[in-house]
Structures are given as C-alpha cells and as structure tokens.
Design an enzyme around this catalytic site. Structure first.
Site, short mmCIF file in Angstrom:
data_model
loop_
_atom_site.label_atom_id
_atom_site.label_comp_id
_atom_site.label_asym_id
_atom_site.label_seq_id
_atom_site.Cartn_x
_atom_site.Cartn_y
_atom_site.Cartn_z
N HIS A 142 0.73 -1.15 0.10
CA HIS A 142 -0.04 0.14 0.08
C HIS A 142 0.72 1.35 0.28
CE1 HIS A 142 -2.79 2.76 2.29
NE2 HIS A 142 -3.22 2.82 1.01
N GLU A 154 2.61 0.48 3.39
CA GLU A 154 2.48 -0.63 4.44
C GLU A 154 2.58 -1.91 3.53
OE1 GLU A 154 -1.11 0.80 7.12
OE2 GLU A 154 -1.70 1.36 5.26
N1 NAD Z 1 -5.65 8.34 -4.20
C1 NAD Z 1 -5.02 7.76 -2.94
O1 NAD Z 1 -4.80 8.69 -2.12
C2 NAD Z 1 -4.68 6.17 -2.83
C3 NAD Z 1 -3.58 6.00 -1.74
C4 NAD Z 1 -3.17 4.79 -1.78
C5 NAD Z 1 -3.64 3.57 -2.53
N2 NAD Z 1 -4.88 3.95 -3.16
C6 NAD Z 1 -5.36 2.75 -3.89
O2 NAD Z 1 -4.78 2.58 -5.44
C7 NAD Z 1 -5.92 2.10 -6.12
C8 NAD Z 1 -6.13 3.13 -7.37
O3 NAD Z 1 -6.69 4.36 -6.93
P1 NAD Z 1 -6.04 5.81 -7.64
O4 NAD Z 1 -6.38 6.87 -6.54
O5 NAD Z 1 -4.95 5.54 -8.49
O6 NAD Z 1 -7.51 5.76 -8.58
P2 NAD Z 1 -7.84 6.22 -10.03
O7 NAD Z 1 -9.26 6.51 -10.13
O8 NAD Z 1 -6.90 7.53 -10.03
O9 NAD Z 1 -7.17 5.10 -10.76
C9 NAD Z 1 -7.71 3.97 -11.09
C10 NAD Z 1 -7.39 3.50 -12.60
O10 NAD Z 1 -7.87 2.11 -12.58
C11 NAD Z 1 -8.09 1.94 -13.89
N3 NAD Z 1 -9.14 0.65 -14.08
C12 NAD Z 1 -10.33 0.52 -13.55
N4 NAD Z 1 -10.61 -0.72 -14.11
C13 NAD Z 1 -9.62 -1.43 -14.75
C14 NAD Z 1 -9.17 -2.64 -15.08
N5 NAD Z 1 -10.21 -3.47 -15.11
N6 NAD Z 1 -8.02 -3.00 -15.72
C15 NAD Z 1 -7.16 -1.84 -15.84
N7 NAD Z 1 -7.55 -0.78 -15.12
C16 NAD Z 1 -8.63 -0.37 -14.63
C17 NAD Z 1 -9.10 3.21 -14.17
O11 NAD Z 1 -9.36 3.37 -15.63
C18 NAD Z 1 -8.26 4.29 -13.67
O12 NAD Z 1 -7.37 4.73 -14.37
C19 NAD Z 1 -7.07 1.96 -5.38
O13 NAD Z 1 -7.23 0.50 -5.01
C20 NAD Z 1 -7.03 2.86 -4.06
O14 NAD Z 1 -7.66 2.26 -2.82
C21 NAD Z 1 -5.32 5.23 -3.57
#
Ligand code: NAD
Length: 293
Positions: A142, A154
């Site tokens: 994470h 993490e």
């Molecule tokens: N935003 C934060 O601060 C943060 C911090 C730590 C962890 N995360 C985790 O990271 C992950 C992504 O979050 P994010 O903020 O980058 O979201 P985001 O919305 O910016 O990006 C998610 C991406 O996943 C893509 N996607 C969706 N379905 C897909 C598939 N089947 N195959 C390939 N790509 C696919 C989408 O098109 C999008 O570009 C989540 O699990 C989130 O909980 C986020």
C-alpha cells in the site's frame, strides 16, 4: 533493485499507478503500464513525464536519470503485454469486483512464479489473494499518495502469503527508497483506519453546519498543524476512494462509528470526485480552488 525482480507490471494508470511507475522506473526497474482506458493510460504517462521533468528542473534528479527512467516505462499492448512481469502491482479502482476481474485476466498470462501485489487501501488481502491462482505469492503493498513524495508503504500479508514473498516484497519496497510499516490484514490496515474516520468526521462537521469548507480546513491546518485540511486531502485522495474505504470499515468492522457521511455519498453520486474530476469539496476549474460549500 531487488535481485529477483527486473520487470514490474502496473495495472491501473490513475493517480497511484502513474506514481508507482515513476518510482519503479527511477529505481532501475523496467515498467509496463496498463489501463482499461486508453485515455487514462495516456494521461498516466503524461503525469509521469511531467513529474520527472519537475524533479529534473528542481535538481532532485539529473538529466541522465530522467531520460533513463522515461526509457524504462512502456505502455502495455493489452493485458497480454503484461506477460514479462516478475512482479505485478494492481492499482485499479478501489472496487473489489474490479480487482477480481483484473486478477482473473492477468493470472493466466503471468509467469506462475511472478509475484502479485495489490495497492488496495482497504480490501482484505486474504480475500483478494483467494481470487488469484497464487495466494502464497500475493501481498498487500500500500503506497501513499503522491508516491514520488511519500516515504511510506504499508506491507500487508494475507493468511497464505509465504515468508519468501514477504521478504522479497520488503527488499523491493526498500529498493524504491521507501520505509515499511507492517500491518495485519484488517479493513483499511493502519494509515486509513486512522486517517479516513478523521476525514469522514470533517465531512460530518461540514454536513451538520459546524463550519464551512474553508473554516474546517483552516482549523485543522493552523489548529492541528496538518499540512493540508481534511477536505482538501479528501479531494486529493478522490472522494470515490474515500467512500469505498469508509464502506469497507463500516461493513468489515460492523461498527456504526464508521458510517460514511451522507454528504460524502452525495458528492460521489454527483460525480464530484475531487481533483481528478475537477470538482469535489473545492472547484478546481479556475486558477484558484474555490470551496463548493
Ligand atoms: N488515491 C489515493 O490517495 C490512494 C492512496 C493509496 C492507495 N490507493 C489505492 O490505489 C488504487 C487506485 O487508486 P487511484 O487513486 O489511482 O484511482 P484512480 O481513479 O486515479 O485510478 C484508477 C485507474 O484504474 C483503472 N481501471 C479500472 N478498471 C480497470 C481494469 N479492469 N483494468 C485496468 N485498469 C482499470 C481506471 O481506468 C483508472 O485509470 C485503489 O485501490 C486505491 O484505494 C489510493
């Protein structure tokens, strides 16, 4: 670089996927980036390029490092393009059904020895591992947002994660210059178990009219010395991600203290997902962010 890992595939080129690609490429790994949306893939590559350019102009990396990192990142030609990966990091939307679909697609394509990590903020690692063909080679990794800036990752083991996988993951994360905090596999792990109820409470404070957006953020920046107000931070994380994490806490721990604020639900239903959507608790469509309440 970690000995065993040379090529890292990243699924999801959003805020997190682009950031993870960035730090992997700078640390010397070959990176293959994939997204279901070609537009998001291009946007992710553009973000990565922009961040490397800023790091170059501020003197944090050399021109050689910038060019070498850029040359190490390539977009995947479909899911099949992920096959050379020694490690796949899943960073798709925070939705269990989406992540399960990703694992169903990638497992048959990957080398059986390849490790799979998920960047989920809240979903059970044990449950996600069970949706793959390699629970013993699966781990929660994470990263924090923005990945190039934040020092921590993490690490979360599922019930079946083997010691060798855990040790390899530790070496890999350390090779990216990140510090590790080991969390047990409970909803939202450590950082979001603590952070997200605070953000949710800030949204309740807004919902109940105790203060407006500006007052709440100013109160926590100047009164508690937080570098960002909680509503600004929620916009930065993405309100859909915040809501998913609160739902996971609420359902996973079966405790009403984690009830997602109805105002958060309303913003997500409106598609006001924060910075990435141009509007959330602030409107980002002009030069200066303007509070929406
Ligand atoms: N935003 C934060 O601060 C943060 C911090 C730590 C962890 N995360 C985790 O990271 C992950 C992504 O979050 P994010 O903020 O980058 O979201 P985001 O919305 O910016 O990006 C998610 C991406 O996943 C893509 N996607 C969706 N379905 C897909 C598939 N089947 N195959 C390939 N790509 C696919 C989408 O098109 C999008 O570009 C989540 O699990 C989130 O909980 C986020």
């Amino acid at each position: 670089m970690a000995d065993e890992i040379k090529t890292v595939a990243i699924v999801g080129a959003g805020q997190m996927g682009a950031g993870i690609a960035h730090v992997c490429a700078l640390a010397g790994y070959d990176v293959i980036l994939h997204d279901i949306s070609p537009d998001r893939l291009q946007a992710g590559l553009a973000t990565l390029e922009g961040t490397l350019a800023r790091q170059r102009s501020s003197g944090r990396i050399s021109e050689e490092e910038r060019q070498a990192a850029l040359a190490r990142v390539r977009p995947a030609k479909g899911v099949e393009g992920l096959a050379p990966a020694d490690l796949l990091i899943e960073a798709a939307t925070e939705d269990e059904a989406v992540k399960r679909k990703v694992f169903a697609e990638v497992c048959p394509i990957l080398d059986p020895e390849a490790m799979i990590a998920t960047n989920t903020s809240s979903i059970s690692i044990t449950r996600l591992a069970a949706a793959t063909d390699r629970a013993e080679r699966f781990i929660g990794m994470h990263f924090m947002n923005p990945v190039p800036v934040m020092e921590l990752a993490e690490l979360v083991r599922g019930i079946a994660t083997e010691d060798s996988t855990f040790e390899e993951a530790k070496r890999f994360v350390t090779s990216l210059g990140k510090k590790i905090a080991v969390a047990e596999d409970f909803p939202a792990f450590m950082v979001n178990r603590i952070l997200m109820p605070m953000i949710n409470e800030a949204i309740y404070t807004l919902y109940e009219g105790v203060g407006n957006v500006e007052a709440i953020d100013t109160a926590m920046r100047l009164g508690a010395h937080h570098p960002m107000g909680p509503l600004q931070l929620a916009d930065f994380i993405g309100l859909d991600t915040c809501l998913s994490i609160m739902q996971m806490l609420y359902e996973g721990l079966a405790d009403s203290k984690y009830r997602p604020c109805p105002l958060l639900v309303k913003y997500v239903e409106a598609g006001w997902l924060g910075r990435k959507a141009g509007r959330g608790f602030y409107d980002y469509r002009s030069d200066e962010p303007v509070p929406t309440r």
